[in-house]
Write a protein that holds these residues in place. Structure first.
Motif, mmCIF file in Angstrom:
data_model
loop_
_atom_site.group_PDB
_atom_site.id
_atom_site.type_symbol
_atom_site.label_atom_id
_atom_site.label_comp_id
_atom_site.label_asym_id
_atom_site.label_seq_id
_atom_site.Cartn_x
_atom_site.Cartn_y
_atom_site.Cartn_z
ATOM 1 N N UNK A 110 40.850 39.164 44.627
ATOM 2 C CA UNK A 110 40.268 40.321 43.956
ATOM 3 C C UNK A 110 39.465 39.895 42.721
ATOM 4 N N UNK A 111 38.246 40.424 42.620
ATOM 5 C CA UNK A 111 37.455 40.227 41.411
ATOM 6 C C UNK A 111 36.567 38.997 41.388
ATOM 7 N N UNK A 112 36.696 38.092 42.380
ATOM 8 C CA UNK A 112 35.878 36.881 42.313
ATOM 9 C C UNK A 112 34.424 37.156 42.672
ATOM 10 N N UNK A 113 34.194 38.252 43.385
ATOM 11 C CA UNK A 113 32.843 38.628 43.799
ATOM 12 C C UNK A 113 32.698 40.131 43.692
ATOM 13 N N UNK A 114 31.648 40.577 43.038
ATOM 14 C CA UNK A 114 31.426 42.016 42.851
ATOM 15 C C UNK A 114 30.115 42.427 43.497
ATOM 16 N N UNK A 136 30.003 42.210 26.292
ATOM 17 C CA UNK A 136 30.368 41.551 25.034
ATOM 18 C C UNK A 136 29.833 42.342 23.846
ATOM 19 N N UNK A 137 28.557 42.720 23.930
ATOM 20 C CA UNK A 137 27.942 43.531 22.870
ATOM 21 C C UNK A 137 28.683 44.846 22.707
ATOM 22 N N UNK A 138 28.956 45.501 23.815
ATOM 23 C CA UNK A 138 29.602 46.818 23.811
ATOM 24 C C UNK A 138 30.994 46.722 23.182
ATOM 25 N N UNK A 139 31.785 45.729 23.600
ATOM 26 C CA UNK A 139 33.151 45.640 23.089
ATOM 27 C C UNK A 139 33.168 45.387 21.584
ATOM 28 N N UNK A 284 39.139 38.924 28.153
ATOM 29 C CA UNK A 284 40.514 39.354 27.920
ATOM 30 C C UNK A 284 40.639 40.875 27.809
ATOM 31 N N UNK A 285 39.535 41.575 28.030
ATOM 32 C CA UNK A 285 39.537 43.038 27.872
ATOM 33 C C UNK A 285 38.935 43.701 29.109
ATOM 34 N N UNK A 286 39.405 43.261 30.280
ATOM 35 C CA UNK A 286 38.829 43.773 31.528
ATOM 36 C C UNK A 286 39.031 45.275 31.702
ATOM 37 N N UNK A 288 38.277 47.595 29.741
ATOM 38 C CA UNK A 288 37.162 48.414 29.231
ATOM 39 C C UNK A 288 35.862 48.156 29.982
ATOM 40 N N UNK A 289 35.831 47.160 30.863
ATOM 41 C CA UNK A 289 34.576 46.824 31.547
ATOM 42 C C UNK A 289 33.977 48.010 32.315
ATOM 43 N N UNK A 290 34.770 48.788 33.080
ATOM 44 C CA UNK A 290 34.155 49.911 33.804
ATOM 45 C C UNK A 290 33.453 50.902 32.869
ATOM 46 N N UNK A 291 34.104 51.234 31.750
ATOM 47 C CA UNK A 291 33.494 52.168 30.791
ATOM 48 C C UNK A 291 32.221 51.578 30.195
ATOM 49 N N UNK A 292 32.286 50.301 29.816
ATOM 50 C CA UNK A 292 31.121 49.641 29.219
ATOM 51 C C UNK A 292 29.971 49.555 30.218
ATOM 52 N N UNK A 293 30.268 49.123 31.442
ATOM 53 C CA UNK A 293 29.220 48.940 32.451
ATOM 54 C C UNK A 293 28.582 50.262 32.860
ATOM 55 N N UNK A 294 29.368 51.325 32.829
ATOM 56 C CA UNK A 294 28.799 52.638 33.152
ATOM 57 C C UNK A 294 27.731 53.026 32.133
#
Length: 339
Positions: A110-114, A136-139, A284-286, A288-294
């Motif tokens: 899981x997660x190695x390819x998106x 990175x910028x978003x966080x 280390x903050x996976x 929040x990635x969905x919120x940031x990427x959206x």
């Protein structure tokens, strides 16, 4: 498979500044696919400053890059063969394929390819504004600096893939954005294209007094938040202009990537100004990635988050392009185009 796969390996650890001699170009055949595996033809390599730290053997937040193995790095490409039900030939994907033309992946992990949608966002952007640099910028901005409308946020390396996104995200939140970049052309881009309120050319300011004066002029109400990519004299100058209860997101310290000491001239200001200084590693903050990427994906797709790319051609150009990145020769996100 009859494909020949060219790869760049880390051949030796640098002493001081890295050179092209630290890398080695090799070629080998791509093995046959096993059940659950996917073969990706990489179209782009992402070159990023963190790779410099991985080249060292010393203690860090991540395992050092092993010698004589494919150099670490993010990749964007296309599935060219699949024995995995979740991936079809033609799917556009991003992962950590490293400095090589083909990537054989056990896609059951899981997660190695998106999979990514390139209808409105180009594949290359998933390695920059809508990828690790953007998150990175978003966080750092949203979770550490947390700017309020009217506050002033300063960003070092402001024309880069991370810094450029920080300032634009700060503007979205009603803050003033002041960049620090190297050279008049980069500063012009930061203000005129990215929409920062001001940008200081650090190359024009050779000492702390001069840089502090420039920051005072650009930030008349002081500095409430700072996104640090560089360290050294830039951080010192920011500290002298920091407001009480200001926040600093420590993302990178490129001033010391070759082992140089990075002294701080006035650490007492952390106490005097009751500052919050927090380092972070975005992987280390996976959560929040969905919120940031959206947010990032929407802003890029609608043209509200601008970015620039410097693209080197061909795998063999990666070492030289990487060394240029460390010296600030790139403009925006540094990529290598492989196809």
């Amino acid at each position: 498979m009859s494909h020949a796969n060219r790869q760049i390996l880390l051949a030796s650890r640098p002493t001081g500044e890295p050179t092209t001699d630290n890398f080695k170009l090799v070629e080998q055949a791509v093995p046959e696919l096993g059940d659950g595996q996917v073969l990706v033809r990489n179209h782009y390599l992402s070159l990023d400053p963190y790779m410099r730290g991985r080249m060292n053997e010393g203690k860090s937040y991540a395992t050092p890059q092993p010698l004589n193995e494919v150099m670490i790095g993010g990749t964007g490409g296309e599935v060219v063969a699949s024995k995995n039900a979740h991936f079809a030939v033609g799917d556009k994907v991003v992962g950590m394929g490293g400095w090589q033309e083909y990537q054989l992946v056990d896609a059951n992990q899981r997660g190695v390819l998106q999979k990514v949608d390139t209808t409105h966002v180009p594949l290359s952007a998933y390695l920059g504004a809508v990828g690790m640099p953007g998150v990175t910028a978003w966080y750092g901005l949203v979770k550490i600096i947390d700017p309020k409308p009217g506050e002033t946020v300063v960003v070092s390396a402001a024309s880069g893939a991370v810094g450029g996104a920080v300032g634009q995200l700060a503007k979205v939140r009603g803050a003033r954005a002041v960049g620090i970049a190297g050279g008049a052309e980069k500063c012009r881009y930061v203000v005129e294209e990215l929409g920062f309120d001001a940008c200081i050319d650090y190359k024009e300011h050779k000492d702390l007094k001069s840089l502090s004066a420039a920051l005072k002029a650009a930030c008349p109400d002081g500095i409430d938040g700072h996104f640090e990519n560089v360290g050294g004299m830039i951080l010192d100058a920011v500290m002298h202009r920091a407001n009480p209860f200001s926040r600093v997101a420590m993302c990178g310290m490129i001033a010391g990537y070759n082992g140089e000491p990075i002294p701080m001239t006035a650490p007492q200001l952390i106490l005097v100004n009751r500052m919050k200084i927090e380092g972070f590693i975005v992987s280390e903050h996976m959560d929040v990635w969905p919120e940031a990427l959206k947010e990032l994906g929407t802003l890029v797709a609608t043209g509200k988050l601008k970015y620039r790319e410097t693209v080197a051609q061909g795998l063999e150009s990666a070492p030289e392009a990487f060394l240029g990145l460390l010296k600030g020769r790139n403009f925006g996100k540094q990529l290598v185009k492989l196809i």
